[in-house]
Design a protein around this motif. Structure first.
Motif, PDB file in Angstrom:
ATOM      1  N   PHE A  42       0.845  -1.199   0.000  1.00 18.73           N
ATOM      2  CA  PHE A  42       0.000   0.000   0.000  1.00 18.73           C
ATOM      3  C   PHE A  42       0.876   1.242   0.000  1.00 18.73           C
ATOM      4  O   PHE A  42       0.615   2.187  -0.743  1.00 18.73           O
ATOM      5  CB  PHE A  42      -0.911  -0.014   1.232  1.00 18.73           C
ATOM      6  N   ARG A 229     -11.891  -2.384   2.867  1.00 19.44           N
ATOM      7  CA  ARG A 229     -10.748  -2.517   1.952  1.00 19.44           C
ATOM      8  C   ARG A 229      -9.702  -1.447   2.226  1.00 19.44           C
ATOM      9  O   ARG A 229      -8.491  -1.728   2.239  1.00 19.44           O
ATOM     10  CB  ARG A 229     -11.274  -2.413   0.522  1.00 19.44           C
ATOM     11  N   GLU A 230     -10.151  -0.224   2.488  1.00 14.00           N
ATOM     12  CA  GLU A 230      -9.217   0.864   2.764  1.00 14.00           C
ATOM     13  C   GLU A 230      -8.475   0.625   4.077  1.00 14.00           C
ATOM     14  O   GLU A 230      -7.248   0.777   4.151  1.00 14.00           O
ATOM     15  CB  GLU A 230      -9.974   2.189   2.812  1.00 14.00           C
ATOM     16  N   GLU A 232      -8.044  -2.232   5.805  1.00 16.40           N
ATOM     17  CA  GLU A 232      -7.200  -3.429   5.786  1.00 16.40           C
ATOM     18  C   GLU A 232      -5.963  -3.234   4.924  1.00 16.40           C
ATOM     19  O   GLU A 232      -4.882  -3.737   5.249  1.00 16.40           O
ATOM     20  CB  GLU A 232      -8.017  -4.634   5.290  1.00 16.40           C
ATOM     21  N   SER A 233      -6.110  -2.523   3.825  1.00 16.37           N
ATOM     22  CA  SER A 233      -4.953  -2.282   2.950  1.00 16.37           C
ATOM     23  C   SER A 233      -3.867  -1.520   3.698  1.00 16.37           C
ATOM     24  O   SER A 233      -2.677  -1.835   3.599  1.00 16.37           O
ATOM     25  CB  SER A 233      -5.384  -1.510   1.703  1.00 16.37           C
ATOM     26  N   ARG A 234      -4.276  -0.513   4.451  1.00 20.54           N
ATOM     27  CA  ARG A 234      -3.313   0.261   5.230  1.00 20.54           C
ATOM     28  C   ARG A 234      -2.704  -0.590   6.351  1.00 20.54           C
ATOM     29  O   ARG A 234      -1.489  -0.568   6.568  1.00 20.54           O
ATOM     30  CB  ARG A 234      -3.996   1.504   5.817  1.00 20.54           C
ATOM     31  N   GLN A 238      -0.780  -3.491   2.127  1.00 21.36           N
ATOM     32  CA  GLN A 238      -1.043  -4.300   0.947  1.00 21.36           C
ATOM     33  C   GLN A 238      -1.816  -3.456  -0.061  1.00 21.36           C
ATOM     34  O   GLN A 238      -2.745  -2.728   0.311  1.00 21.36           O
ATOM     35  CB  GLN A 238      -1.871  -5.530   1.335  1.00 21.36           C
ATOM     36  N   ALA A 239      -1.436  -3.524  -1.318  1.00 25.53           N
ATOM     37  CA  ALA A 239      -2.122  -2.747  -2.347  1.00 25.53           C
ATOM     38  C   ALA A 239      -3.615  -3.053  -2.336  1.00 25.53           C
ATOM     39  O   ALA A 239      -4.021  -4.201  -2.165  1.00 25.53           O
ATOM     40  CB  ALA A 239      -1.526  -3.048  -3.720  1.00 25.53           C
ATOM     41  N   ARG A 240      -4.428  -2.026  -2.529  1.00 26.54           N
ATOM     42  CA  ARG A 240      -5.879  -2.206  -2.481  1.00 26.54           C
ATOM     43  C   ARG A 240      -6.345  -3.314  -3.420  1.00 26.54           C
ATOM     44  O   ARG A 240      -7.142  -4.172  -3.046  1.00 26.54           O
ATOM     45  CB  ARG A 240      -6.591  -0.900  -2.847  1.00 26.54           C
ATOM     46  N   ARG A 242      -4.721  -5.744  -4.626  1.00 27.35           N
ATOM     47  CA  ARG A 242      -4.255  -7.080  -4.249  1.00 27.35           C
ATOM     48  C   ARG A 242      -5.161  -7.665  -3.168  1.00 27.35           C
ATOM     49  O   ARG A 242      -5.427  -8.868  -3.146  1.00 27.35           O
ATOM     50  CB  ARG A 242      -2.802  -7.035  -3.768  1.00 27.35           C
ATOM     51  N   LEU A 243      -5.628  -6.810  -2.294  1.00 28.91           N
ATOM     52  CA  LEU A 243      -6.545  -7.272  -1.253  1.00 28.91           C
ATOM     53  C   LEU A 243      -7.904  -7.631  -1.859  1.00 28.91           C
ATOM     54  O   LEU A 243      -8.426  -8.727  -1.636  1.00 28.91           O
ATOM     55  CB  LEU A 243      -6.717  -6.181  -0.201  1.00 28.91           C
ATOM     56  N   SER A 273      -8.346 -13.698  -2.833  1.00 31.19           N
ATOM     57  CA  SER A 273      -9.261 -12.915  -2.000  1.00 31.19           C
ATOM     58  C   SER A 273     -10.330 -13.803  -1.381  1.00 31.19           C
ATOM     59  O   SER A 273     -10.711 -13.621  -0.212  1.00 31.19           O
ATOM     60  CB  SER A 273      -9.919 -11.809  -2.841  1.00 31.19           C
TER      61      SER A 273
END
Length: 381
Positions: A42, A229-230, A232-234, A238-240, A242-243, A273
């Protein structure tokens, strides 16, 4: 390269960084560049920071530095102009690395557009156009986190810093002579301001493409999915995508699968995912279905209809006319977001007003004329 370049100085101790930052604080400008890795994370991972002072290149090793306060002071110094090129990702690197973005900022890609060159000139093409130097792109995708860096990497990184300073030495006086320095610094400051904004998870759904197609009940689900998603990515760095791929979000909100097998059949849903977060996604969908109607988000604005194109075209001509008069790239003069925001204030029948999005020098230069065209008080050929 057409000629030998001076050897760069590697800075890999806190004391050396403090020493050189104190020296750079006495300069009118420094050229700044970064090399970083960001394939599946991310946040960008800084691999190298390059500084050019007009005569020498300095390579700061972020893997060896622990005290960034001297660099923070440099980046925030109001008396030292920071020169970068197409710098949106560089700004993210600095925000992650030391919590600030460089300001005041002079973006050489933007400066080229202000002077009538192409709107989005790449660095190598700009160096060729102004310095007549052919740059190699061989190291662009190399591993900047490896140590030691290869000789080719060091040469490449140093050349960027040296030539970026040379570009400024040419572009800066031209911008000043054209009377455009204040406008350029205003636009650059907007880049810095944008870099400092953090996406609020609760409003992340507003940025999802095609979300305008969803009904309020579906938006309630999309809002929970995008917020998760926002966050968890942070948290996972992890890139959004990719999540959870963005293309899956609206179909998830519309089709609302209730088991893993149905989830796996959603278009563009990556098996990873489903495997790693399938149950969490299904729970989010169920939670979204349970949101009371009173708490559903409002339906989002649709794209402007085709019958707005005539007005958009007339407004765009205002910007084109000013761009020709000032010798600037027309894409820089009036942005799509400015025009669409103006049209939305009164479409289809008016009256139209200037939107908040149109601010600063553009509003002062063209505001009255745009309103005259929009409200029918002036016609363009």
């Amino acid at each position: 390269m057409t000629s030998a370049l001076p050897d760069p100085l590697m800075i890999d101790h806190d004391a050396d960084l403090a020493y050189w930052c104190a020296r750079w604080l006495e300069l009118p400008y420094v050229a700044v560049d970064t090399e970083f890795e960001r394939t599946e994370t991310f946040f960008p991972i800084a691999g190298l920071i390059q500084i050019g002072d007009g005569t020498s290149a300095y390579l700061i090793d972020p893997l060896a530095i622990s005290d960034w306060s001297p660099l923070v002071a440099l980046l925030q110094s109001p008396t030292v102009l920071k020169v970068l090129h197409a710098c949106s990702e560089d700004l993210e690197v600095f925000m992650k690395l030391c919590g600030v973005a460089p300001a005041p900022l002079f973006d050489t890609q933007m400066a080229a557009a202000y002077l009538g060159m192409d709107f989005s000139m790449g660095y190598s093409r700009l160096v060729k156009a102004l310095l007549n130097i052919e740059l190699s792109n061989a190291e662009t995708r190399s591993n900047w986190l490896q140590r030691p860096l290869s000789n080719d990497q060091v040469t490449y990184a140093a050349a960027d810093a040296l030539h970026l300073a040379e570009l400024y030495q040419l572009l800066g006086p031209r911008i000043e002579a054209a009377g455009l320095t204040a406008w350029l610094l205003e636009d650059s400051a907007e880049l810095v301001s944008t870099a400092g904004r953090v996406q609020e998870p609760e409003t992340a759904y507003l940025n999802i493409k095609q979300a305008w197609r969803l009904k309020p009940s579906e938006l309630a689900i999309l809002k929970l999915l995008a917020s998760w998603r926002e966050r968890e990515s942070r948290q996972r760095d992890q890139a959004r995508n990719r999540l959870l791929r963005e293309k899956t979000l609206c179909p998830l909100a519309q089709r609302q699968p209730d088991n893993l097998q149905a989830l796996s059949r959603i278009e563009d849903m990556h098996p990873r995912s489903v495997r790693q977060d399938g149950q969490a996604i299904l729970e989010l969908i169920r939670a979204g279905q349970a949101v009371p109607e009173a708490d559903w988000p409002e339906r989002l604005q649709e794209p402007l209809p085709a019958d707005a194109n005539k007005l958009l075209k007339a407004l765009r001509k205002v910007g084109q006319r000013h761009a020709v008069k000032l010798g600037m790239a027309e894409e820089l003069m009036l942005r799509k977001k400015h025009l669409e925001a103006l049209v939305r204030t009164g479409h289809p029948g008016g009256p139209y007003q200037l939107p908040d999005e149109l601010s600063g020098w553009r509003r002062a230069l063209m505001g009255d004329e745009l309103l005259a065209v929009a409200n029918g008080r002036e016609q363009l050929a």
